[in-house]
Structure formats: structure tokens, C-alpha cells
Motif scaffolding. Structure first.
Motif, PDB file in Angstrom:
ATOM      1  N   TYR A  95       0.828  -1.196   0.000  1.00  0.00           N
ATOM      2  CA  TYR A  95       0.000   0.000   0.000  1.00  0.00           C
ATOM      3  C   TYR A  95       0.868   1.253   0.000  1.00  0.00           C
ATOM      4  CZ  TYR A  95      -3.580  -3.226   1.773  1.00  0.00           C
ATOM      5  OH  TYR A  95      -4.444  -4.275   1.944  1.00  0.00           O
ATOM      6  N   ALA A 149       0.580   5.444   0.945  1.00  0.00           N
ATOM      7  CA  ALA A 149      -0.242   6.274   1.807  1.00  0.00           C
ATOM      8  C   ALA A 149       0.403   7.631   2.004  1.00  0.00           C
ATOM      9  CB  ALA A 149      -0.445   5.592   3.158  1.00  0.00           C
ATOM     10  N   TYR A 201      -1.023   7.901   8.882  1.00  0.00           N
ATOM     11  CA  TYR A 201      -1.282   8.147   7.468  1.00  0.00           C
ATOM     12  C   TYR A 201      -2.772   8.295   7.227  1.00  0.00           C
ATOM     13  CZ  TYR A 201       3.596   7.102   6.740  1.00  0.00           C
ATOM     14  OH  TYR A 201       4.966   7.145   6.806  1.00  0.00           O
ATOM     15  N   TRP A 250      -5.040   6.280   1.718  1.00  0.00           N
ATOM     16  CA  TRP A 250      -4.435   4.999   1.365  1.00  0.00           C
ATOM     17  C   TRP A 250      -4.860   4.563  -0.025  1.00  0.00           C
ATOM     18  CZ3 TRP A 250      -1.167   2.064   4.495  1.00  0.00           C
ATOM     19  CH2 TRP A 250      -0.991   2.543   5.807  1.00  0.00           C
TER      20      TRP A 250
END
Length: 121
Positions: A93, A95, A108, A111
Motif C-alpha cells: 500500500y 499512503a 497516514y 491509502w
């Protein structure tokens, strides 16, 4: 605001992949960008981050093998992964950092949907 991570796939151990993270409704150069990964049954873990200056930090498990970079003109952040190992298998991922410790997922705010990386032995 939408982040999209892509570029994952199946690769043999020792191989390489480059992941990309693009955004709509967001200028990535305005943010510290992080990469995280999550393997089945495990918590999401920090992989690395890139600051506005372009300087980077990495988890010890990927240091020397992974490199984060950004192309502000393309509004894209990259994760170059070399010398991949089976233990790198996870959903990756990207972010945008908001506040707090850079290695913590809770710091974060936006995303991407994640991209699967599978490393075969």
C-alpha cells in the motif's frame, strides 16, 4: 481523493518489481509518502517513506534492497524492489502521511487500494 498502487505481480526469488502510486485530487509532492505491506494474518508494517526533500527511510528488513523515489511531474511515487524474497510476499500500500510517527500506519490519512506482490521460492 484517490490513491492507486499498481505494478504488483508474481516474481521468483531474487527478482525485481517496481510499484507505482498515483493520485487523483491530491498533489503527492505536498506529502511525505509511505509504503506499507500486509501479509496474510499479519499486521500492516512499514516499508519505507520519502520526504518532500526526496530523502528516504526504510525498514531494516528491506534496507539495501528497496528504493523509494518520486516523480513530481507525473504525480507518482515509486517503490523499486530488488532481490525479492518469499518473505516479501504481501499486499503493498501507498499512503500519505498526516501526523505522528512515520513508521506507524495510524499516522497516514489517505491509502491506496493495495497491490499484491507474490515472491516464489
Amino acid at each position: 481523493v484517490q490513491l492507486q498502487a499498481y505494478g504488483g505481480g508474481l516474481v521468483q526469488a531474487g527478482g525485481s518489481l517496481r510499484l507505482s502510486c498515483t493520485a487523483s485530487g491530491l498533489t503527492l509532492s505536498s506529502y511525505v509518502m509511505g509504503w506499507f505491506r500486509q501479509a496474510p494474518g499479519k499486521e500492516r508494517e512499514f516499508v519505507g517513506r520519502i520526504r518532500w526533500s526526496g530523502s528516504t527511510d526504510y525498514a531494516d528488513s528491506v534496507k539495501g534492497r528497496f528504493t523509494i523515489s518520486r516523480d513530481n511531474a507525473k504525480n507518482t511515487v515509486y517503490l523499486q524492489m530488488n532481490s525479492l524474497k518469499p518473505e516479501d510476499t504481501a499486499v503493498y500500500y501507498c499512503a500519505t502521511h498526516y501526523s505522528g510517527a512515520y513508521y506507524s500506519a495510524s499516522s497516514y490519512i489517505y491509502w491506496g487500494q493495495g497491490t499484491q506482490v507474490t515472491v516464489s521460492s
